[in-house]
Write an enzyme that holds these catalytic residues in place. Sequence first.
Site, mmCIF file in Angstrom:
data_model
loop_
_atom_site.group_PDB
_atom_site.id
_atom_site.type_symbol
_atom_site.label_atom_id
_atom_site.label_comp_id
_atom_site.label_asym_id
_atom_site.label_seq_id
_atom_site.Cartn_x
_atom_site.Cartn_y
_atom_site.Cartn_z
ATOM 1 C CG ASP A 43 -0.520 -5.713 3.757
ATOM 2 O OD1 ASP A 43 0.279 -6.748 4.756
ATOM 3 O OD2 ASP A 43 -1.372 -6.291 2.907
ATOM 4 C CD GLU A 253 6.047 -8.661 1.730
ATOM 5 O OE1 GLU A 253 5.774 -9.089 -0.004
ATOM 6 O OE2 GLU A 253 5.267 -9.335 2.247
#
Length: 382
Positions: A43, A253
Site C-alpha cells: 500500500d 478497495e
Amino acid sequence: MRILYTIALCAMTAASALPCISRGGGESAAVAYKNPLDVAFGDPFILRASDEKYYMYGTSENEKGFRACVSDDLAHWAELGRVYEGALPESWTLKNFWAPEVYEIKGKYYMLFSADWKENPANELENFRIGVAVADSPDGPFKDLMNRPIFDPGYPIIDANLHFENGRVYLYYSRCCYKNPVASEIADWARKQGWFQEIEESWVYGVEIKPDFSGIIGEPELLLRPPVRMDDKQAEWESRSVTSREVNRRWTEGSFVFKKNGTYYMMYSANYFGGKNYAVGYATSDNPLGPFRKAGNNPVLQKNTDRGGDVTGTGHNMVFTHADGTMYCVYHGRTTTTGDKRMVFIDRIEIAPDGKLTVDGPTTTRQIIRQACGPGQTPGLH
C-alpha cells in the site's frame, strides 16, 4: 529518525545517476532504476513535502505503526525507521496498521491510516476504522490527532484516501468484506459448484469530511462495488479470487482519486491482496461523489506471468505527476525472487486525449526519471 537517513539506505535496485543532457534548451539529468524497488512496503504512498524531498509511507509486516523512506530523486531511498506508533491505548490495538497516506496542510503533516479500533463490545474479528495522526515534519513523529476514528459507520473500513477541491475535503474508503455477504450471479454460481455458501464483498464509499478531520458532512455514498451479473464486462477480472477457488470474497478497495482534464478518476484494486490475482482498474465521473463508471479497458494493471514475466499481486496504487508532466503509478507487487513480500513498483501512466487511462507496467526493466540539473531544481509532485 533523521540520523537513520545517513546510515540506512533502502536503495533502489540498480539505481544510478546519469550525466546531464540538453532538453529543449534546458539541462536535465536522467536517473535510472529497475522495479521492484528495494522497499518492502504494501500500500505505498509518496508525498513530496515542502523540503522538496519525496517521502514514502506504507504497510509493513507486523509493524505496530508505520515506517517511512525518503528520497531526493525517486531512485535512491533512505530508511527513516518508524514514524508513527499506535500510542493511545484507548484508540487502537497494537496490530493491523494498514495503508497510511500523508498530506501536508498549512505546515502540518496529517497521516490517515486504517487500524483496529479498541471500542469493540461485540468482539468482532475485524474492527477497522480510519484514524488520523499529525506531525510537524514529514519524518514524524506522528501523534494521534484524536482518541477516536474520524467517524464510525457501524462496519469495518480501511484504505482512506483524500481529495481536496475548492476548500472542501472528500474521504474515500472501503467497507470491508467482513460480514457483508451479497447476492449476485457469481455467488449463485459458486454455491452451485459446491465451493462457497456465500460471497462477501467490500465496497468503496465516498463522503465529504470536516477540514479539521473531526467528522463527516452528510452521509457516505456508495461509489463502487463488484458486478452483480456475470455478463458484466468487469465480472471476470473482479471475480478471480472466487473463480480460482481462492477465497469466498470479492474486493473493491485501495481507491485513489485524482482529477485530470475535468474528469475524476478513481483507481481501485480487486481480488485477494495476498494472492496472485490482485489487480487494478479505474472508473470515471464528472463529480467527486459520483456516479462513477468503470472503464472498458480494465484491468489496467495485473500480473504478467501469462506474458513471460514474473510479477504477480499488483495493487493498491497511488498516482503522482512529475515536474516534467509524466504521470506515475506507485503500487506493490511480488516476484518469484521476492516471494511473499510486497515490494514497491513505480511505472508510468498515460491518459489519452479521449480520457482512456493505461499503466505501462508491471515493468522489471531499466526505467528513466528525468531530473532538473543545478541546485534547487528538483522535480515536483502535484
